[in-house]
Design a protein around this motif. Structure first.
Motif, PDB file in Angstrom:
ATOM      1  N   ASP A 176       0.831  -1.202   0.000  1.00 17.13           N
ATOM      2  CA  ASP A 176       0.000   0.000   0.000  1.00 17.13           C
ATOM      3  C   ASP A 176       0.866   1.254   0.000  1.00 17.13           C
ATOM      4  OD1 ASP A 176      -2.941   0.976   0.485  1.00 17.13           O
ATOM      5  OD2 ASP A 176      -1.656   2.211   1.755  1.00 17.13           O
ATOM      6  N   GLN A 177       0.395   2.291  -0.682  1.00 17.88           N
ATOM      7  CA  GLN A 177       1.207   3.505  -0.829  1.00 17.88           C
ATOM      8  C   GLN A 177       1.513   4.167   0.515  1.00 17.88           C
ATOM      9  OE1 GLN A 177      -0.853   6.324  -3.312  1.00 17.88           O
ATOM     10  NE2 GLN A 177      -2.270   6.919  -1.707  1.00 17.88           N
ATOM     11  N   GLU A 178       0.615   4.010   1.483  1.00 16.15           N
ATOM     12  CA  GLU A 178       0.863   4.599   2.797  1.00 16.15           C
ATOM     13  C   GLU A 178       2.061   3.908   3.456  1.00 16.15           C
ATOM     14  OE1 GLU A 178      -2.792   4.900   4.937  1.00 16.15           O
ATOM     15  OE2 GLU A 178      -1.894   6.091   6.541  1.00 16.15           O
ATOM     16  N   GLU A 179       2.117   2.588   3.284  1.00 12.91           N
ATOM     17  CA  GLU A 179       3.245   1.811   3.791  1.00 12.91           C
ATOM     18  C   GLU A 179       4.540   2.216   3.084  1.00 12.91           C
ATOM     19  OE1 GLU A 179       3.202  -0.509   6.194  1.00 12.91           O
ATOM     20  OE2 GLU A 179       5.332  -0.977   5.925  1.00 12.91           O
ATOM     21  N   VAL A 180       4.441   2.419   1.772  1.00  9.77           N
ATOM     22  CA  VAL A 180       5.616   2.848   1.003  1.00  9.77           C
ATOM     23  C   VAL A 180       6.132   4.186   1.541  1.00  9.77           C
ATOM     24  CG1 VAL A 180       6.428   3.606  -1.265  1.00  9.77           C
ATOM     25  CG2 VAL A 180       4.909   1.633  -1.101  1.00  9.77           C
ATOM     26  N   ALA A 181       5.203   5.137   1.723  1.00  6.54           N
ATOM     27  CA  ALA A 181       5.601   6.459   2.223  1.00  6.54           C
ATOM     28  C   ALA A 181       6.240   6.330   3.598  1.00  6.54           C
ATOM     29  CB  ALA A 181       4.385   7.382   2.293  1.00  6.54           C
ATOM     30  N   HIS A 182       5.689   5.441   4.410  1.00  6.21           N
ATOM     31  CA  HIS A 182       6.228   5.227   5.749  1.00  6.21           C
ATOM     32  C   HIS A 182       7.683   4.754   5.672  1.00  6.21           C
ATOM     33  CE1 HIS A 182       6.446   4.165   9.938  1.00  6.21           C
ATOM     34  NE2 HIS A 182       6.805   2.945   9.615  1.00  6.21           N
ATOM     35  N   MET A 183       7.960   3.826   4.761  1.00  2.32           N
ATOM     36  CA  MET A 183       9.324   3.303   4.641  1.00  2.32           C
ATOM     37  C   MET A 183      10.278   4.392   4.150  1.00  2.32           C
ATOM     38  SD  MET A 183       8.990  -0.697   3.605  1.00  2.32           S
ATOM     39  CE  MET A 183       8.205  -0.601   2.023  1.00  2.32           C
ATOM     40  N   PHE A 184       9.832   5.201   3.214  1.00  2.00           N
ATOM     41  CA  PHE A 184      10.670   6.316   2.750  1.00  2.00           C
ATOM     42  C   PHE A 184      11.039   7.223   3.925  1.00  2.00           C
ATOM     43  CE2 PHE A 184      11.409   7.045  -1.808  1.00  2.00           C
ATOM     44  CZ  PHE A 184      10.726   5.982  -2.363  1.00  2.00           C
ATOM     45  N   ARG A 185      10.040   7.576   4.728  1.00  2.39           N
ATOM     46  CA  ARG A 185      10.288   8.490   5.850  1.00  2.39           C
ATOM     47  C   ARG A 185      11.166   7.828   6.892  1.00  2.39           C
ATOM     48  NH1 ARG A 185       6.184   9.385   8.985  1.00  2.39           N
ATOM     49  NH2 ARG A 185       7.517  10.825  10.084  1.00  2.39           N
ATOM     50  N   GLU A 186      10.848   6.584   7.188  1.00  2.00           N
ATOM     51  CA  GLU A 186      11.532   5.892   8.280  1.00  2.00           C
ATOM     52  C   GLU A 186      13.003   5.671   7.956  1.00  2.00           C
ATOM     53  OE1 GLU A 186      11.273   4.997  11.948  1.00  2.00           O
ATOM     54  OE2 GLU A 186       9.453   5.485  10.842  1.00  2.00           O
ATOM     55  N   TYR A 187      13.313   5.436   6.682  1.00  2.72           N
ATOM     56  CA  TYR A 187      14.675   5.080   6.325  1.00  2.72           C
ATOM     57  C   TYR A 187      15.360   6.107   5.430  1.00  2.72           C
ATOM     58  CZ  TYR A 187      13.468   0.658   8.427  1.00  2.72           C
ATOM     59  OH  TYR A 187      13.088  -0.302   9.316  1.00  2.72           O
ATOM     60  N   GLY A 188      14.764   7.270   5.275  1.00  2.00           N
ATOM     61  CA  GLY A 188      15.410   8.327   4.505  1.00  2.00           C
ATOM     62  C   GLY A 188      15.721   7.952   3.067  1.00  2.00           C
ATOM     63  N   TRP A 189      14.864   7.162   2.447  1.00  2.00           N
ATOM     64  CA  TRP A 189      15.102   6.763   1.051  1.00  2.00           C
ATOM     65  C   TRP A 189      14.925   7.934   0.101  1.00  2.00           C
ATOM     66  CZ3 TRP A 189      11.602   1.783   0.649  1.00  2.00           C
ATOM     67  CH2 TRP A 189      12.181   0.752   1.412  1.00  2.00           C
ATOM     68  N   MET A 190      15.606   7.858  -1.043  1.00  2.00           N
ATOM     69  CA  MET A 190      15.371   8.798  -2.135  1.00  2.00           C
ATOM     70  C   MET A 190      14.575   8.116  -3.249  1.00  2.00           C
ATOM     71  SD  MET A 190      16.702  11.748  -1.352  1.00  2.00           S
ATOM     72  CE  MET A 190      16.885  12.633  -2.901  1.00  2.00           C
ATOM     73  N   SER A 191      14.675   6.808  -3.313  1.00  2.00           N
ATOM     74  CA  SER A 191      13.907   6.051  -4.305  1.00  2.00           C
ATOM     75  C   SER A 191      13.781   4.617  -3.815  1.00  2.00           C
ATOM     76  CB  SER A 191      14.601   6.085  -5.672  1.00  2.00           C
ATOM     77  OG  SER A 191      15.907   5.570  -5.537  1.00  2.00           O
ATOM     78  N   ALA A 192      12.856   3.876  -4.396  1.00  2.58           N
ATOM     79  CA  ALA A 192      12.683   2.480  -4.001  1.00  2.58           C
ATOM     80  C   ALA A 192      12.408   1.647  -5.239  1.00  2.58           C
ATOM     81  CB  ALA A 192      11.525   2.354  -3.019  1.00  2.58           C
ATOM     82  N   MET A 193      12.933   0.434  -5.234  1.00  4.49           N
ATOM     83  CA  MET A 193      12.708  -0.462  -6.365  1.00  4.49           C
ATOM     84  C   MET A 193      11.478  -1.316  -6.107  1.00  4.49           C
ATOM     85  SD  MET A 193      16.505  -1.675  -7.388  1.00  4.49           S
ATOM     86  CE  MET A 193      17.672  -1.215  -6.144  1.00  4.49           C
ATOM     87  N   VAL A 194      10.623  -1.425  -7.111  1.00  2.00           N
ATOM     88  CA  VAL A 194       9.404  -2.212  -6.981  1.00  2.00           C
ATOM     89  C   VAL A 194       9.590  -3.535  -7.717  1.00  2.00           C
ATOM     90  CG1 VAL A 194       6.921  -2.264  -7.404  1.00  2.00           C
ATOM     91  CG2 VAL A 194       8.054  -0.096  -6.882  1.00  2.00           C
ATOM     92  N   VAL A 195       9.259  -4.629  -7.048  1.00  3.70           N
ATOM     93  CA  VAL A 195       9.439  -5.943  -7.666  1.00  3.70           C
ATOM     94  C   VAL A 195       8.104  -6.680  -7.771  1.00  3.70           C
ATOM     95  CG1 VAL A 195      11.824  -6.237  -6.909  1.00  3.70           C
ATOM     96  CG2 VAL A 195       9.973  -6.964  -5.409  1.00  3.70           C
ATOM     97  N   ASP A 196       7.998  -7.546  -8.774  1.00  2.00           N
ATOM     98  CA  ASP A 196       6.779  -8.339  -8.922  1.00  2.00           C
ATOM     99  C   ASP A 196       6.854  -9.563  -8.008  1.00  2.00           C
ATOM    100  OD1 ASP A 196       8.462 -10.134 -10.123  1.00  2.00           O
ATOM    101  OD2 ASP A 196       7.686  -9.842 -12.153  1.00  2.00           O
ATOM    102  N   THR A 197       5.843 -10.430  -8.102  1.00  2.00           N
ATOM    103  CA  THR A 197       5.787 -11.556  -7.172  1.00  2.00           C
ATOM    104  C   THR A 197       6.967 -12.505  -7.323  1.00  2.00           C
ATOM    105  OG1 THR A 197       4.258 -12.490  -8.776  1.00  2.00           O
ATOM    106  CG2 THR A 197       3.305 -11.646  -6.753  1.00  2.00           C
ATOM    107  N   LYS A 198       7.625 -12.481  -8.491  1.00  2.00           N
ATOM    108  CA  LYS A 198       8.811 -13.309  -8.670  1.00  2.00           C
ATOM    109  C   LYS A 198      10.089 -12.586  -8.258  1.00  2.00           C
ATOM    110  CE  LYS A 198       6.959 -16.379 -12.148  1.00  2.00           C
ATOM    111  NZ  LYS A 198       6.535 -16.409 -13.550  1.00  2.00           N
ATOM    112  N   GLY A 199       9.935 -11.374  -7.739  1.00  2.00           N
ATOM    113  CA  GLY A 199      11.092 -10.639  -7.253  1.00  2.00           C
ATOM    114  C   GLY A 199      11.833  -9.876  -8.336  1.00  2.00           C
TER     115      GLY A 199
END
Lengths: 475, 475
Positions: A242-265
């Motif tokens: 969920d996008q709220e979870e994504v935003a939380h991880m960005f804030r919590e870990y100071g990310w600048m970007s995140a890689m999105v993976v499908d179910t096979k990784g």
């Protein structure tokens, strides 16, 4: 949802430099009332040439802002004058509600033309607000690559990482050398308009293995392999997150970007921090509005739409207050004998409501930001109980004193209201935390329904405790 | 305020790659209750060795999170065990309230040691929460460069661009060639840990003239001058600009970074988008809490501190409800004769309060996000009036009908409550928009005082209209 657009229009390609910062110094301070007025006059007088001339000088951000500021009828008129000559980059910049109104003023061909010019994430954002039939119609006519991208994004749940991720990013095998990587960046025609990080994958599995920011790539020794110089401590985000979870991880870990993976990784997209700014903004607004029973886009909605959404909440509230009133009704005979009770009873109920709301706001927000976790929930309940007890004691004393001075001949009345105040403030504090916690456990958004349930407790409770005590001690 | 830290510790320098993404896969899903429990047991049993061992495995983000989750006493104990061996990068990651508690557990030398390791913007953030005396003490012992930077930042107003800007950025004269720029980036020792954009200034005036992102710099022809390939359409931010305004410009124009200039227009700092995420988050939380009379850091505060801050708000509310009660008091004789009025009067007041709150939430938020401007304020007032009228009509009908069925022998009662409902809902809608607008005009934060004033209107108004009408029509 407003978002930076990464336009792929030929115009943008011709211009070297960062198209995102194309800002007119004069207008950056906001579109002044004079400017807006001159547009409105032009629209009223059907002076299309004048309107077109003024609008042509605006960049996508200011034009979006202008469209938002106008009222619905002027908005429609302006859009119909510009027609499909509108800069496609304007559309994703618009508030969701306004976007819908603007698209309603355009025909299908015009919309297809606009969407075809957008990046896939912006296109998805525009398409997901349409009804299914219209959406299908538009998608059928998109160019094949965009069509494929959009369709696969729309297959992921709403507000998931898959919907917000960008499919325009730079990735390469981690087995390449720094030199090869630089060569690729210099020669490739297929790069996004702007990028800051190169994402690395395993050549065979296509799973992300690391990333390297451009400054590191620029300064690394040419012969080294990327998997030696890369940052390998990455946390890929599942496409269904969920996008709220994504935003939380960005804030919590100071990310600048995140890689999105499908179910096979496998790496299928990237979320950048500028999208996260919008999500944080949006989610906070939604919580704040939900708690009050309003909606964040009401500024752009028509009277009838606002009326519809707010009246639903008010109906629930009417129901709750009628229950509270029926509690008072049960003590009607007593009130007839001692009407001063009717004067004092709203004080207890209102103080309870306010106390509960304070707790509720803190708890709803802490749940959303994940500051309230299983490790500190019990402690927080204890704290709220104590705060309720402290405030209850203080205000029991204050109201008791006030009533004593007002009606010194009826001392019992002071005791009753003091005791009722104490009880109701403790009840309110506990209700303020237990209601949202319970709703959260039951997977119901605590921002939406907590308020009504809280008032049901504090109003009904307040009247019942106060009038019940009076019955017990006075009659 | 939590923020990404850009640590300059020797440790961080040794590690190549992005230190911001140093995340333990196992802990990223949150510090589980089991993990937290084992720390708590260790702390309770004074098993310092066990505690140190566990904590040593955590990165700065997770350690910050752990410190936040613990209760105050465990928090203090943990910090005293780690002492000045705590990773300096943890401190800026902590919630403001927790940060204060942690620093209170350390002595001056330890704090100086920690602050000396921070970047200037993080150091400012830590120092600005201290009282003046303590702040001066620490600053005196900082290393000269940091001392100078911190002092000049602290001279700017709280929450201004000058406070939040970073002084570690890459800038160069725009008269350099692409080749020279690349050479500088390859050879300079003084570069920040991470950067995405090179900021360009006029060699003589030091005023910003443009910027170039690394991807463009990498791909530009080596012989071109930077002022040819740069993006020159920039909007420098004045150092005194409020952070909320800064965040607004980032959102409005999709910026990734902004250049901060002093009163002479010279480039003195840079604000990056990851700082903006925190500002957006913080400001939204503050508004939401302010409207309810709570504070966003209550999760970390002690019972006594929460009690103090909330009781102030409740005292104001007590005052307001006592005024409302005195209105009811004026009609006491009438209520004694017809106690059903006491049963019905809370319904009118409560529905008014809820209606007003809906409008209030929308208006306060729209003012904060600048969606409500001089160009659309009048229209918004008109819309809220119409929505109030529509809801008033609907609920006048519903409550009138309900009362008629409840008390068919007293038809007049239905008319009275229906009319009172209509009037109070219109009053509430108008109060919900006019109160925050007026406060905003008077430069008072509308989020903080609007709520109380609104309830003063809707409660007092509700009782007065309903009971007044009853007096007029029934007696």
């Amino acid at each position: 949802m407003k978002k930076k657009s990464k336009k792929r229009t030929p115009l943008a390609k011709k211009k070297f430099g960062n198209s995102k910062k194309h800002i007119n110094q004069q207008t950056y301070l906001g579109l002044g009332p004079k400017f807006v007025n001159s547009i409105v006059i032009g629209l009223n007088e059907d002076d299309d040439i004048h309107v077109k001339k003024i609008v042509a000088g605006l960049d996508e951000y200011d034009l979006a802002r202008l469209i938002e500021i106008l009222d619905i009828s002027h908005r429609r008129k302006l859009v119909s004058i510009i027609g499909d000559k509108i800069d496609p980059a304007v559309i994703p910049e618009l508030n969701e509600v306004v976007q819908e109104q603007v698209l309603d003023s355009l025909d299908e061909n015009q919309i297809v033309k606009i969407v075809n010019e957008l990046d896939s994430d912006d296109a998805v954002e525009v398409l997901e607000n349409m009804d299914d039939e219209e959406q299908d119609q538009i998608i059928q006519h998109l160019n094949p690559e965009l069509k494929y991208q959009v369709q696969s994004s729309l297959n992921y749940p709403e507000d998931s990482a898959g919907r917000i991720m960008s499919r325009e990013f730079v990735s390469m095998p981690d087995s390449w050398t720094v030199k090869e990587a630089r060569q690729f960046l210099l020669t490739s025609d297929e790069l996004p308009d702007e990028f800051y990080t190169v994402f690395l994958v395993d050549e065979k599995t296509l799973r992300p293995t690391g990333e390297i920011t451009l400054d590191k790539l620029l300064r690394a020794k040419p012969d080294l392999k990327l998997n030696v110089v890369m940052n390998g401590e990455i946390v890929p985000v599942d496409v269904h997150t969920d996008q709220e979870e994504v935003a939380h991880m960005f804030r919590e870990y100071g990310w600048m970007s995140a890689m999105v993976v499908d179910t096979k990784g496998r790496l299928i997209g990237v979320i950048n921090i500028d999208d996260v700014v919008e999500i944080v903004h949006e989610e906070a607004s939604e919580d704040m509005m939900a708690i009050a029973g309003a909606e964040s886009n009401d500024v752009y909605r028509s009277v009838f739409d606002i009326f519809k959404s707010r009246s639903v909440w008010l109906v629930t509230n009417l129901f709750v207050t009628m229950i509270a009133a029926s509690v008072v009704g049960g003590f009607q005979d007593m009130i007839a004998q001692l009407s001063v009770l009717a004067v004092l009873m709203p004080i207890v109920a209102s103080m309870g409501g306010t106390t509960g709301q304070q707790t509720l706001a803190v708890v709803v927000r802490s749940l959303a930001t994940k500051e309230l976790t299983s490790s500190n929930t019990l402690r927080m309940i204890g704290k709220e109980f104590m705060v309720g007890l402290c405030n209850g004691t203080l205000f029991a004393f204050l109201i008791g004193l006030a009533v004593y001075f007002w009606r010194p001949e009826q001392v019992m009345l002071s005791y009753i209201i003091a005791l009722a105040m104490l009880c109701n403030l403790v009840v309110a504090s506990l209700a303020g935390i237990l209601i949202p916690l319970t709703l959260n456990k039951c997977k119901v958004d605590p921002a939406i329904s907590s308020g009504v349930l809280l008032f049901a407790c504090t109003d009904t409770g307040g009247y019942f405790i106060f009038l019940g005590l009076a019955k017990l001690l006075l009659f």
